[in-house]
Design an enzyme around this catalytic site. Structure first.
Site, PDB file in Angstrom:
ATOM      1  N   LYS A 279       0.840  -1.200   0.000  1.00 14.71           N
ATOM      2  CA  LYS A 279       0.000   0.000   0.000  1.00 14.71           C
ATOM      3  C   LYS A 279       0.877   1.253   0.000  1.00 14.71           C
ATOM      4  O   LYS A 279       1.985   1.223   0.539  1.00 14.71           O
ATOM      5  CB  LYS A 279      -0.875   0.023   1.264  1.00 14.71           C
ATOM      6  CG  LYS A 279      -1.990  -0.988   1.308  1.00 14.71           C
ATOM      7  CD  LYS A 279      -2.779  -0.870   2.606  1.00 14.71           C
ATOM      8  CE  LYS A 279      -3.857  -1.929   2.712  1.00 14.71           C
ATOM      9  NZ  LYS A 279      -4.962  -1.748   1.758  1.00 14.71           N
ATOM     10  N   ARG A 353     -10.396 -11.524   1.837  1.00 17.79           N
ATOM     11  CA  ARG A 353     -11.273 -12.531   1.234  1.00 17.79           C
ATOM     12  C   ARG A 353     -10.599 -13.897   1.190  1.00 17.79           C
ATOM     13  O   ARG A 353     -11.274 -14.921   1.181  1.00 17.79           O
ATOM     14  CB  ARG A 353     -11.718 -12.057  -0.161  1.00 17.79           C
ATOM     15  CG  ARG A 353     -10.587 -11.832  -1.112  1.00 17.79           C
ATOM     16  CD  ARG A 353     -10.992 -10.991  -2.318  1.00 17.79           C
ATOM     17  NE  ARG A 353     -11.238  -9.590  -1.965  1.00 17.79           N
ATOM     18  CZ  ARG A 353     -11.665  -8.680  -2.835  1.00 17.79           C
ATOM     19  NH1 ARG A 353     -11.891  -9.009  -4.095  1.00 17.79           N
ATOM     20  NH2 ARG A 353     -11.872  -7.440  -2.435  1.00 17.79           N
TER      21      ARG A 353
HETATM   22  N1  BES Z   1      -8.048  -3.953   4.535  1.00 17.39           N
HETATM   23  C1  BES Z   1      -8.267  -3.474   3.218  1.00 17.39           C
HETATM   24  C2  BES Z   1      -9.564  -2.671   3.085  1.00 17.39           C
HETATM   25  C3  BES Z   1      -9.605  -1.358   3.823  1.00 17.39           C
HETATM   26  C4  BES Z   1      -9.253  -0.193   3.194  1.00 17.39           C
HETATM   27  C5  BES Z   1     -10.072  -1.291   5.106  1.00 17.39           C
HETATM   28  C6  BES Z   1      -9.332   1.021   3.851  1.00 17.39           C
HETATM   29  C7  BES Z   1     -10.154  -0.082   5.781  1.00 17.39           C
HETATM   30  C8  BES Z   1      -9.782   1.080   5.137  1.00 17.39           C
HETATM   31  C9  BES Z   1      -8.349  -4.653   2.249  1.00 17.39           C
HETATM   32  O1  BES Z   1      -7.574  -5.741   2.577  1.00 17.39           O
HETATM   33  C10 BES Z   1      -7.858  -4.166   0.931  1.00 17.39           C
HETATM   34  O2  BES Z   1      -6.739  -3.787   0.843  1.00 17.39           O
HETATM   35  N2  BES Z   1      -8.726  -4.223  -0.080  1.00 17.39           N
HETATM   36  C11 BES Z   1      -8.382  -3.821  -1.384  1.00 17.39           C
HETATM   37  C12 BES Z   1      -9.042  -4.779  -2.334  1.00 17.39           C
HETATM   38  C13 BES Z   1      -8.609  -4.634  -3.779  1.00 17.39           C
HETATM   39  C14 BES Z   1      -7.149  -4.961  -3.919  1.00 17.39           C
HETATM   40  C15 BES Z   1      -9.453  -5.531  -4.633  1.00 17.39           C
HETATM   41  C16 BES Z   1      -8.870  -2.403  -1.616  1.00 17.39           C
HETATM   42  O3  BES Z   1      -9.950  -2.063  -1.124  1.00 17.39           O
HETATM   43  O4  BES Z   1      -8.154  -1.647  -2.256  1.00 17.39           O
HETATM   44 MN    MN Z   2      -5.576  -5.541   1.885  1.00 12.73          MN
END
Ligand code: BES
Ligand code: MN
Ligand code: ZN
Length: 498
Positions: A279, A353
């Site tokens: 990230k 997931r």
């Molecule tokens: N933990 C994150 C989602 C999240 C984002 C929670 C911001 C709280 C605040 C999750 O694991 C994630 O990174 N999801 C990705 C999914 C994508 C790669 C399909 C996302 O939302 O960018």
């Molecule tokens: Mn994630």
């Protein structure tokens, strides 16, 4: 802190401070508030001069001793009567408790506000008020060695009802409020605890302590067991981290052995760096929050046990850290999940997931009547619904409906998104059964559709709490940080099932 109750004319309460709630449409005559007759001579002048407006969360302290009654009054505003509801009351009660604490009081009394349409019975009123008082005094202070605030100062609150409430009902209401508050604060503590102090193994230790104190059955699966059970989806996430993952399984039996349990699943990524799909700096900041679903599940099981709810529950919490390293899985890798389905990992940041996929498969072994999962699954959910409303998706209309109702009662708001099957196309893979991530469009729904692949005929609902698990704003009943979202929601769902 202790909360008790009294049925008495408020003018006769012996207390250092009596908290009185007023609507912004209450007139100086106070004709619609007969319970305030004995206090009218103190309150009316303040309404006339507009020293106190009754705006939501406004506060005015009146230091005027009443013979054989309260030493002072604290007026707290509820806002317009017709906008009223559980959430407004909860935050006003929280604000009131903070006001009493800020006046350095060790004890105070609080006159229950009048009822309205959506809070008709006095027990519910008492429950919401008591919960607000406790949440108002919450603060994460495990790591503070100085600047401890005065939260511990206020030790005793008496809820005063001018109208008769049956003792049994009053007691039940306070017990529920107590259990909810404790559970919500426990979930907040876990979410607020930094990732270096809460690894998957630490969470498992927390769960064991909880199981011991609440008499829950517990099993913790380590990596060897996960490998033996072929939990390839779960392992693909934990493999990159120095801190080995754990799968925590808690059971609570509150009713007949033959009654099928409700399975509660909670995503518990103790830190989500994104993995190889690292990230950016901004996205990393609060990723200790990524175990909020798991925290909510632990908290609900504890509360259910302490309230001796007549339900059977199995809580499954897959806990792992998502880190980049030489051992991490790479984009393009294909793993075989416990269900046998092959998943191409197109984005290592879609890890929630993955751990939930195997948890869902595992849940089926408990032959549950229904499965509910809570997960900080997608940033798309935060974008769509913000930090006050969670996304709800599900395969069973009745389960979804009941969760919506619980949402309204509990103050944990939910909004249904469609599990629109044609969108599954976004997860099409050339080499495996499907991918773990699609594009940016409909992110929250695609997360739901991915999970759905691991669910049989059993009614299932998915709560995406990515937006609601944490707040950056804070308010009287939620400070900046973990909110404990989902705990009160699922508890109210359980109350409706009992
Ligand atoms: N933990 C994150 C989602 C999240 C984002 C929670 C911001 C709280 C605040 C999750 O694991 C994630 O990174 N999801 C990705 C999914 C994508 C790669 C399909 C996302 O939302 O960018
Ligand atoms: Mn994630
Ligand atoms: Zn995540």
């Amino acid at each position: 802190m202790k909360i008790n109750y009294k049925v008495i004319d408020p003018v006769g309460v012996k207390t250092p401070a009596l908290i009185v709630f007023l609507f912004s449409d209450d007139k100086p005559g106070l004709r619609r508030r007969p319970e305030l007759a004995g206090l009218k001579h103190l309150i009316s002048p303040r309404l006339k001069t507009k020293d106190f407006t009754g705006d939501h969360l406004s506060v005015l302290g009146l230091f005027q001793e009443i013979k054989r009654g309260p030493e002072r009054l604290i007026l707290v505003g509820l806002g317009p009567e017709k906008e009223h509801g559980p959430e407004k009351l909860r935050s006003a009660a929280a604000k009131a408790a903070q006001a009493a604490r800020d006046f350095n009081l060790q004890e105070a009394a609080m006159l229950l506000p009048p009822k309205w349409e959506n809070l008709k019975n006095p027990e519910e009123l008492a429950e919401v008020t008591a919960l607000g008082v406790r949440l108002g005094l919450y603060r994460y202070d495990e790591l503070k060695t100085r600047d401890k605030d005065k939260a511990g100062l206020l030790r005793h609150m008496t809820l005063v009802s001018a109208e008769k409430i049956e003792t049994g009902k009053f007691n039940t209401a306070l017990k529920k409020a107590e259990a909810s508050a404790k559970a919500i604060c426990y979930a907040r503590d876990l979410v607020n605890r930094p990732s270096n102090l809460l690894k998957p193994d630490d969470l498992a230790r927390e769960a064991k302590a909880l199981a011991r104190s609440q008499g829950l059955k517990i099993k913790v699966l380590g990596l060897a067991e996960a490998k033996r059970r072929k939990m390839g989806a779960f392992l693909s996430v934990t493999q990159g981290s120095e801190s080995p993952g754990r799968i925590i399984i808690l059971e609570y039996h509150g009713t007949g052995r033959r009654i099928k349990p409700l399975a509660l699943l909670g995503k518990a990524i103790t830190f989500d760096s994104g993995g190889i799909n690292l990230k950016p700096a901004d996205g990393l900041k609060n990723m200790k929050t990524d175990m909020a679903g798991g925290a909510a599940v632990l908290a609900v099981l504890a509360a259910a046990a302490s309230l001796k709810l007549k339900v059977n529950l199995v809580g499954i919490v897959p806990a792992a850290e998502n880190m980049p390293s030489g051992k991490s899985c790479r984009p393009g890798d294909v793993i075989t999940s416990m269900s046998g389905l092959n998943v191409e990992i197109t984005n290592t940041d879609a890890e929630g997931r993955m751990v939930l996929a195997d948890a869902l498969t595992l849940a089926h072994e408990y032959n549950p009547c229904a499965i509910i999962d809570l997960a900080t699954l997608t940033g798309a959910c935060l974008v769509a619904l913000g930090d006050k409303i969670a996304a709800l998706m599900g395969t069973d209309a009745e389960l979804v409906q009941r969760l919506k109702e619980a949402g309204e009662k509990s103050g944990d708001r939910v909004w249904e998104l469609p599990l629109y099957d044609p969108y599954f196309e976004f997860l099409k893979s050339e080499v495996a059964d499907f991918n773990n991530a699609g594009g940016r469009a409909a992110g929250a729904i695609i997360g739901g559709l991915f999970l759905k692949q691991f669910v049989s005929e059993i009614p299932w609902a998915h709560l995406d709490i990515a937006g609601t698990a944490r707040t950056e704003k804070g308010g009287p009943d939620t400070r900046i940080g973990g909110t404990g979202f989902g705990v009160n929601l699922v508890l109210h769902y359980l109350y409706s099932q009992e």
